[in-house]
Every structure is written in structure tokens, then in C-alpha cells.
Design a protein around this motif. Structure first.
Motif, mmCIF file in Angstrom:
data_model
loop_
_atom_site.group_PDB
_atom_site.id
_atom_site.type_symbol
_atom_site.label_atom_id
_atom_site.label_comp_id
_atom_site.label_asym_id
_atom_site.label_seq_id
_atom_site.Cartn_x
_atom_site.Cartn_y
_atom_site.Cartn_z
ATOM 1 N N ASP A 297 32.595 -2.218 37.051
ATOM 2 C CA ASP A 297 33.509 -3.349 36.868
ATOM 3 C C ASP A 297 34.838 -3.125 37.577
ATOM 4 N N ILE A 298 34.784 -2.426 38.704
ATOM 5 C CA ILE A 298 35.984 -2.132 39.494
ATOM 6 C C ILE A 298 35.779 -2.642 40.914
ATOM 7 N N ASP A 299 36.837 -3.194 41.527
ATOM 8 C CA ASP A 299 36.805 -3.555 42.939
ATOM 9 C C ASP A 299 37.240 -2.346 43.757
ATOM 10 N N VAL A 300 36.472 -2.033 44.800
ATOM 11 C CA VAL A 300 36.774 -0.876 45.630
ATOM 12 C C VAL A 300 36.953 -1.317 47.079
ATOM 13 N N TYR A 301 38.069 -0.888 47.668
ATOM 14 C CA TYR A 301 38.408 -1.202 49.050
ATOM 15 C C TYR A 301 38.311 0.077 49.872
ATOM 16 N N LEU A 302 37.446 0.073 50.882
ATOM 17 C CA LEU A 302 37.193 1.254 51.700
ATOM 18 C C LEU A 302 37.792 1.055 53.087
ATOM 19 N N CYS A 303 38.601 2.012 53.530
ATOM 20 C CA CYS A 303 39.311 1.875 54.798
ATOM 21 C C CYS A 303 39.229 3.181 55.578
ATOM 22 N N GLY A 304 38.524 3.158 56.688
ATOM 23 C CA GLY A 304 38.393 4.361 57.500
ATOM 24 C C GLY A 304 37.354 4.150 58.575
ATOM 25 N N SER A 305 36.785 5.230 59.065
ATOM 26 C CA SER A 305 35.767 5.126 60.105
ATOM 27 C C SER A 305 34.515 4.455 59.550
ATOM 28 N N THR A 306 33.695 3.955 60.461
ATOM 29 C CA THR A 306 32.424 3.345 60.048
ATOM 30 C C THR A 306 31.595 4.324 59.247
ATOM 31 N N GLN A 307 31.566 5.587 59.676
ATOM 32 C CA GLN A 307 30.800 6.604 58.964
ATOM 33 C C GLN A 307 31.353 6.818 57.562
ATOM 34 N N MET A 308 32.679 6.860 57.421
ATOM 35 C CA MET A 308 33.286 7.048 56.103
ATOM 36 C C MET A 308 32.953 5.885 55.182
ATOM 37 N N VAL A 309 33.093 4.665 55.691
ATOM 38 C CA VAL A 309 32.823 3.487 54.868
ATOM 39 C C VAL A 309 31.368 3.454 54.425
ATOM 40 N N ARG A 310 30.469 3.728 55.348
ATOM 41 C CA ARG A 310 29.043 3.689 55.028
ATOM 42 C C ARG A 310 28.670 4.753 54.004
ATOM 43 N N SER A 311 29.152 5.979 54.210
ATOM 44 C CA SER A 311 28.793 7.069 53.303
ATOM 45 C C SER A 311 29.449 6.903 51.935
#
Length: 338
Positions: A297-311
């Protein structure tokens, strides 16, 4: 040839020309789809094609598996319609500020670290910069090359924008920038604003930001905008920022000040390559998983390289129950940001 595209469970119907991707066609009609890297590599724009056929040849196999292709999924950023389509709705919205092309000039270049600087830009036509905090700007370079960077400045600041840029050796844009060939007064053609990364968490929900390196830029834009608009209120927000060394945490004082003045704001720096560091170490997603546990129940924002976001997205989905619909990303690759 023109194809009709219907977004299921939404009012959106638009057309795509032959050779256009789903995302390009949607943008042309002022419809914003949920996107990540924009290169078919992170998988965050994945949606089901309920009817019709698409060309998925430009989707990376690790972002769209063969099994997913067989089940009718596509990556909206790179998949091209081959017929009329009905597609899954993944956060489709109206574009608030349609992207336009204009020229900008360099107002200032401020060194931050040995390989990172802040680039300050103004419009040559003296018009304002209107964008949603978290969005990006594209620099149009020779030979139809494009380089994309997210703003770090608040959207409330209209007369100029600020970018945080790291030097990529051999980079088409960053080599001239860091060698002194780009100076105050240099001008560029740009497209602005771009991207579906912006803050959309309602005040009653918790939000986590996980950033690495210069991926902190759009996070700072969002946080600075919330502060300028006095919109933090009682929002529960945690920022995890990963860097190689403590000196790479150049926004640390500003983030620590927010932590000291806002009751529900936390900043967790994570350093990966300094044995003397006494704080959190390793990968930001692993630190966040330990500290938060259940992320259903949390929103998560991922910001970085494509590899970082995917992993990070995959890890938090399995480890913490993070839902795809609650995951938002700003992903970049070496080619796009060099």
C-alpha cells in the motif's frame, strides 16, 4: 496507413500512423501513458493488447519475455501497431503541458563534483518553463541524436531550469560540456517538457523515492516543488539516495534540512564504495526492503539507470509485495544521457 487505438476502461481513443509507437501516437494526441526508460528496456510501460497486433521487435527480451509476447503483452514505448488495437489502461492521463520545441541558452555552469555539474538554462524567447516536477528536457543534437535530462529545479521556478549532469567519457553531449566547449551563452534546440514521471501520490498514502546517482534530480524537483507550494502537510515521504562515496551525496545538506524540519520526512543516504562510511551500505532497494517490509500500500518512485529501475522493481515486487500500478520510474541509459 492509420490505426485506431482504444485504451480500455478510459475515455481515450486515438490514431497511430504507420511506423509510430503506441506512446508516440498517444503523445501526439496529448495523452500521457505511464513510461519508464522509453527504450523498451525497463518494462514499466508493459500493458496487454486485448485485440489487434503489434510489432514488438524493438523490445528488449529481458523487458518483454517470449512468454509475455505470446500472452499478448507489449511495451508501449517501442511497440508499433500493425492493426487497430484495444490496449490495457496503465495510468493514461491527459498531458498537462504538451511538449514544444524552442531554443535555450546556458545561463550558468556550476561544478558540483569532479564529474558532475549543474547546468542552468533560460529560454531565448524569454517565455516561461511550464512543466510538472519530475519531467525532463531533450537536447536535439547533430545527426538526429537526442540526450535527455530531468530537471532538478522546482516547477514553480518559471524563468530558468536547472539540470544535474554527470560526465560520461566520450559522451556526445557531456564531453563538450565538461571540456569547456559549452559555455555561458551557448544555445541548443530542445523539446520540453517530456516524461510521465511526476508526483501523483494522494496525501493519505506513503511515498518512497529510491534514487541512485544523478537520478536524484527529478526527486529534488518534486521535493522542492512540494516545499515551494507548502504542500508537504503531513505527507509520509522517505528518500533513499544511493551513491558511490559520501562526496557524491551533493544534495545531502538540503535533504537533511527537510528531515530536520518535517515530522514525516526521512532521508536515508546509502553509500556503496567507502569502507569508512558508517551509514547504510549496499543497494537502495535492499535497504528500503529491510526498513519498510510490506509495500503493498505504498507508492514507490524509482530513479536511476534502466538496470537499477528494472532490478529494484523486480526485487521489491517479490520481497515486499510492491504492486506494478504503484510503481513509477524515471530510467535512463548511458546512450540517452551521455
Amino acid at each position: 496507413m492509420t490505426f485506431k487505438i482504444v485504451i480500455a476502461d478510459s475515455p481515450f481513443v486515438f490514431t497511430a500512423e504507420e511506423g509510430e509507437t503506441i506512446a508516440q501516437a498517444a503523445e501526439r494526441h496529448d495523452i500521457q501513458l505511464k513510461l519508464g526508460c522509453g527504450q523498451g528496456a525497463c518494462g514499466l510501460c508493459k500493458g496487454k493488447v486485448f485485440s489487434g497486433h503489434v510489432d514488438n521487435s524493438n523490445c528488449k527480451p529481458f523487458a518483454l519475455t517470449e512468454d509475455e509476447r505470446q500472452k499478448g503483452y507489449a511495451l508501449y514505448c517501442t511497440s508499433k501497431p500493425l492493426s487497430d488495437l484495444v490496449i490495457e489502461n496503465i495510468d493514461a492521463t491527459h498531458i498537462v503541458y504538451p511538449p514544444t520545441r524552442f531554443r535555450v541558452e546556458v545561463l550558468n555552469i556550476i561544478p558540483i563534483t569532479d564529474d558532475t555539474l549543474e547546468l542552468v538554462l533560460g529560454r531565448t524567447d524569454n517565455k516561461t518553463f511550464d512543466f510538472l516536477a519530475g519531467q525532463a528536457i531533450n537536447f536535439e543534437l547533430p545527426n538526429e541524436e537526442v540526450r535527455s535530462y530531468s530537471m532538478s529545479s522546482p516547477s514553480t521556478q518559471k524563468n530558468k531550469i536547472e539540470l544535474v549532469i554527470r560526465h560520461i567519457p566520450g559522451g556526445l553531449f557531456t564531453d563538450p560540456l565538461f571540456s569547456g566547449k559549452v559555455t555561458v551563452g551557448s544555445a541548443f534546440n530542445v523539446q520540453f517538457p517530456l516524461g510521465s514521471f511526476f508526483f501523483r501520490t494522494p496525501i493519505q498514502r506513503e511515498a518512497l523515492f529510491l534514487a541512485t546517482g544523478t537520478g536524484i534530480a527529478p526527486v529534488m524537483s518534486i521535493l522542492r516543488t512540494l516545499k515551494a507550494q507548502r504542500a508537504f502537510h503531513d505527507r509520509k515521504i522517505t528518500v533513499y539516495w544511493g551513491a558511490k562515496t559520501p562526496s557524491d551525496l551533493y544534495f545531502r545538506p538540503e535533504l537533511e534540512n527537510l528531515q530536520n524540519t518535517l515530522a514525516n520526512f526521512r532521508f536515508v543516504p546509502v553509500v556503496s564504495r567507502d569502507p569508512a562510511w558508517k551509514g547504510e551500505t549496499g543497494h537502495v532497494q535492499q535497504v528500503a526492503a529491510v526498513q519498510h517490509g510490506d509495500m503493498r500500500d505504498i507508492d514507490v518512485y524509482l530513479c536511476g539507470s534502466t538496470q537499477m529501475v528494472r532490478s529494484a522493481s523486480a526485487y521489491l515486487s517479490v520481497r515486499c509485495g510492491l504492486k506494478e500500478e504503484n510503481t513509477f520510474s524515471d530510467a535512463f541509459g548511458g546512450l540517452v544521457a551521455s
